[in-house]
Write an enzyme that holds these catalytic residues in place. Sequence first.
Site, short mmCIF file in Angstrom:
data_model
loop_
_atom_site.label_atom_id
_atom_site.label_comp_id
_atom_site.label_asym_id
_atom_site.label_seq_id
_atom_site.Cartn_x
_atom_site.Cartn_y
_atom_site.Cartn_z
N HIS A 1 0.81 -1.22 0.00
CA HIS A 1 0.00 0.00 0.00
C HIS A 1 0.85 1.27 0.00
CE1 HIS A 1 0.49 -0.15 4.49
NE2 HIS A 1 0.40 1.15 4.39
N ASP B 1 0.37 -7.60 1.45
CA ASP B 1 0.74 -6.19 1.61
C ASP B 1 2.26 -6.01 1.64
OD1 ASP B 1 0.27 -3.46 1.83
OD2 ASP B 1 0.33 -3.51 4.02
N SER C 1 4.61 2.55 7.97
CA SER C 1 4.31 1.37 7.16
C SER C 1 5.51 0.96 6.32
CB SER C 1 3.11 1.66 6.24
OG SER C 1 1.94 1.85 6.99
#
Length: 382
Positions: A115, A145, A229
């Site tokens: 993402h 992911d 992230s």
Amino acid sequence: MLDEENKQSRKHYKRSGLAYGVLGAIIAVFFITTVFQWKGISINFNTSKPTAQADELKLGETQEAVTQAVNETAQTVVGVSNIKEGPRGLQKAGTGSGVIYKKDGNQAYIVTNHHVVENASQLEVILSDGTKVEAELKGSDPLTDLAVLQIDSEHVEEVAELGSAEDVEVGQTAIAIGNPLGMEFAGSVTKGIVSGLNRNIPVDINGDRQPDWQTEVIQTDAAINPGNSGGALVNLQGEVIGINSMKIAKEKVEGIGFAIPMDVAKPVIKDLENHGSVERPYMGVSLQDVSQVPGSILERKLNLPSAVKQGVIVAGVAQGTPAADANLQKYDVITKIDDKKVTSLMSLRHYLYTEAKAGEQVELTVYRNGEPMKVSLELSSQ
């Protein structure tokens, strides 16, 4: 690179790292309706796994060990900028973090989140010393992911040591390293514990706000904020035990973040680096959950017995695929695969992606016009 003295010091910490371990774990069954910051998925999240509440390490050893672990890993954590084409040309659309895990000749490789790099026109990596380098996307996988980037290795001096989830215990110290709020707070370090293992988080792949997959994660209370992230979750030995991915963003919830375990990440990273994608078994059908279709339609249109309340409906069969070769037909209802119950599309995918392999034969239990039958299908890869 570490000199010999640092290497010996590191071995010492591996032997003496956790002095007393976990004092206790509170076992709780809790049910949270939440919103994930990562994808904005609103969905029930149910778990009965134990959650640790305390970490009983000697203060002096903890501080020294944390500092050592951070020193060993911090230079391998980078910033990742997602640059997209906009009305005024190329512009930064988002930022995240990444971990340099490999250096091979003139190339170095970075693992980050899917993402973070999704739909990017260009990708830029910001090294720990501030150097900016252009990055190439080697491959990306929405289900886990994860994504792998390639950069020139000229400015790369250190690579991270990837650990194993088998050695991770609830209650042990966990250190998150990344770039919260973009590069404004680059190289930030937060410390907490591993709060839970074997958590399963729903993933929405197609944007319909329905779960398409459940990815396995480590739960931690180390602060994970926007921009973290793709960064590293590190143990006291300086090993990366997870790739930070998401947190629960809800007013009354604090300290529930998630990282992708390295045992889950490693084979995906290898496939993305070598092939650009993750090869998974493929049937060649579009499917819909039986539970999403009104009972009156199931009985009238499919002639499905009222006792059959779970399974997946074949909505379409692609030509030249294993499903077409096996003569699967539109409106067939799959209720079992190799004698394992198919309760939903997610359960079918889970079996295919974790139990089956491309080239293998699977046996499907199918209801066609209300009558049960067996269908043999040879899986291909996608």
